[in-house]
Motif scaffolding. Sequence first.
Motif, PDB file in Angstrom:
ATOM      1  N   ASP A   1      16.286 -25.019  -5.161  1.00 30.62           N
ATOM      2  CA  ASP A   1      17.352 -24.722  -4.204  1.00 30.62           C
ATOM      3  C   ASP A   1      17.054 -25.381  -2.858  1.00 30.62           C
ATOM      4  O   ASP A   1      15.951 -25.266  -2.317  1.00 30.62           O
ATOM      5  N   GLY A   2      18.058 -26.084  -2.328  1.00 29.39           N
ATOM      6  CA  GLY A   2      17.917 -26.717  -1.027  1.00 29.39           C
ATOM      7  C   GLY A   2      17.333 -28.114  -1.070  1.00 29.39           C
ATOM      8  O   GLY A   2      17.349 -28.824  -0.060  1.00 29.39           O
ATOM      9  N   GLU A   3      16.816 -28.520  -2.235  1.00 31.91           N
ATOM     10  CA  GLU A   3      16.224 -29.858  -2.366  1.00 31.91           C
ATOM     11  C   GLU A   3      17.063 -30.768  -3.259  1.00 31.91           C
ATOM     12  O   GLU A   3      17.478 -31.840  -2.836  1.00 31.91           O
ATOM     13  N   ASP A   4      17.280 -30.343  -4.529  1.00 29.56           N
ATOM     14  CA  ASP A   4      18.095 -31.172  -5.420  1.00 29.56           C
ATOM     15  C   ASP A   4      19.356 -30.453  -5.882  1.00 29.56           C
ATOM     16  O   ASP A   4      20.065 -30.928  -6.761  1.00 29.56           O
TER      17      ASP A   4
ATOM     18  N   THR B   1      20.959 -37.736  -3.506  1.00 26.63           N
ATOM     19  CA  THR B   1      19.837 -38.664  -3.710  1.00 26.63           C
ATOM     20  C   THR B   1      18.673 -37.958  -4.390  1.00 26.63           C
ATOM     21  O   THR B   1      18.058 -38.496  -5.324  1.00 26.63           O
ATOM     22  N   ASN B   2      18.371 -36.747  -3.944  1.00 30.01           N
ATOM     23  CA  ASN B   2      17.287 -35.985  -4.560  1.00 30.01           C
ATOM     24  C   ASN B   2      17.625 -35.596  -5.993  1.00 30.01           C
ATOM     25  O   ASN B   2      16.757 -35.588  -6.878  1.00 30.01           O
ATOM     26  N   ALA B   3      18.896 -35.276  -6.230  1.00 29.29           N
ATOM     27  CA  ALA B   3      19.323 -34.914  -7.582  1.00 29.29           C
ATOM     28  C   ALA B   3      19.155 -36.085  -8.541  1.00 29.29           C
ATOM     29  O   ALA B   3      18.684 -35.922  -9.671  1.00 29.29           O
ATOM     30  N   ALA B   4      19.524 -37.279  -8.090  1.00 29.15           N
ATOM     31  CA  ALA B   4      19.374 -38.476  -8.934  1.00 29.15           C
ATOM     32  C   ALA B   4      17.910 -38.717  -9.268  1.00 29.15           C
ATOM     33  O   ALA B   4      17.568 -39.091 -10.397  1.00 29.15           O
TER      34      ALA B   4
ATOM     35  N   THR C   1      24.418 -39.448 -11.386  1.00 31.74           N
ATOM     36  CA  THR C   1      25.369 -40.276 -10.633  1.00 31.74           C
ATOM     37  C   THR C   1      25.299 -39.978  -9.133  1.00 31.74           C
ATOM     38  O   THR C   1      26.158 -40.432  -8.367  1.00 31.74           O
ATOM     39  N   GLY C   2      24.288 -39.205  -8.738  1.00 30.35           N
ATOM     40  CA  GLY C   2      24.041 -38.981  -7.312  1.00 30.35           C
ATOM     41  C   GLY C   2      24.922 -37.941  -6.659  1.00 30.35           C
ATOM     42  O   GLY C   2      25.117 -37.974  -5.444  1.00 30.35           O
ATOM     43  N   HIS C   3      25.430 -36.992  -7.449  1.00 33.15           N
ATOM     44  CA  HIS C   3      26.274 -35.934  -6.888  1.00 33.15           C
ATOM     45  C   HIS C   3      25.439 -34.701  -6.563  1.00 33.15           C
ATOM     46  O   HIS C   3      24.618 -34.289  -7.378  1.00 33.15           O
ATOM     47  N   PRO C   4      25.677 -34.094  -5.411  1.00 33.64           N
ATOM     48  CA  PRO C   4      25.036 -32.806  -5.135  1.00 33.64           C
ATOM     49  C   PRO C   4      25.655 -31.738  -6.020  1.00 33.64           C
ATOM     50  O   PRO C   4      26.854 -31.793  -6.320  1.00 33.64           O
ATOM     51  N   ALA C   5      24.839 -30.782  -6.447  1.00 34.22           N
ATOM     52  CA  ALA C   5      25.324 -29.744  -7.352  1.00 34.22           C
ATOM     53  C   ALA C   5      25.161 -28.368  -6.725  1.00 34.22           C
ATOM     54  O   ALA C   5      24.163 -28.081  -6.072  1.00 34.22           O
TER      55      ALA C   5
ATOM     56  N   ARG D   1      25.559 -34.003   1.702  1.00 34.97           N
ATOM     57  CA  ARG D   1      25.895 -34.375   0.325  1.00 34.97           C
ATOM     58  C   ARG D   1      25.041 -35.539  -0.134  1.00 34.97           C
ATOM     59  O   ARG D   1      24.511 -35.542  -1.250  1.00 34.97           O
ATOM     60  N   GLU D   2      24.893 -36.533   0.720  1.00 32.63           N
ATOM     61  CA  GLU D   2      24.103 -37.710   0.346  1.00 32.63           C
ATOM     62  C   GLU D   2      22.639 -37.340   0.137  1.00 32.63           C
ATOM     63  O   GLU D   2      21.996 -37.811  -0.806  1.00 32.63           O
TER      64      GLU D   2
END
Length: 323
Positions: free
Chosen positions: A268-271, A297-300, A251-255, A292-293
């Motif tokens: 670490d530092g990317e997604d 975005t990378n996490a998604a 859902t595009g949330h940073p973790a 955060r964005e």
Amino acid sequence: MKISHYFEFEDHITGGIRESVKNQRKMLRRLGIDQSMDPHLDSDALHLNLMGPRSVWYAKRARTRGVPVIAHTHVTAEDFGDSFRFTNALAKPLKPYLERVYGLADALICPSEYNRRLIEEYTDTPTTVISNGVDREKLAGFAALESEYRERYDLSEPTVFAVGHVLKRKGLETFVETARRMPELDFAWFGPLDRSLKGRETKRLIDGSPENCTFTGYVEDIRGAYAAGDVFFFPTHEENEGIALLEAMSTGHPAVVRDIETFSWLTDGEDCLKTAGSFERELEALKDPERREELGTNAARTSDSFALPETARQLEAVYEAVV
């Protein structure tokens, strides 16, 4: 192909195991594979999701009849402790039990590489890693619920949040104490409290949490959690995979996660942001909406490989191999 897809204690088990089973059954329907929810031995394979006594009995019968047995390794002794009342006492005898019953299977499905490394110490049964997956269709339209759920729980952006059963193992103490040290941020944990099943220490942490730390209890529409939250905070100490983490990423949330072996597939530092110590610096950095964005975005993008169409093909391959 016909699969007997059995989930013992289905009416009583919630959380990640239940979500995994729902995902599996959805995958089977998409693949057009005939499935039965009962442990029938007239199937091409018996797939067991929880090795309780009834599952063990059917696994033994299946072996005598030449029906291949597949078992999911959702449960390990390592992740059983610090969950509910009495689980610490049961964790030690659980391992020899699981060593024996996982050994009844012809093939084991492990939700992560970390889980597989644990299971290979239990038995020499062949293992395959298949993620529990993330059902993006279930989460569709979550953003439209933002105003409703922020207002319901009085949450302001950026909200630091967690999803799932409130368990000590999942970093409850860290979650509460981090909230205490960062009173300028709202912290919310969306998920069942099950107070009657909680130990004294867990209830103490919940009851003694600061004003900026909210425990919502069971949320009927889990999309509301992802709508109201901004930074997914997962300081868990032990995890086989973490479906809520996959959902948050999709859902595009940073973790922000604890740097443990389970999350070695994250960068670490990317997604995500990882740490083995205090989480304040990482959460402070994510007050910046642009950061955060970027991470979200990378996490998604990382979560793409965990989508159900991909994991469905992997599950089908296991069935074909054993049959």
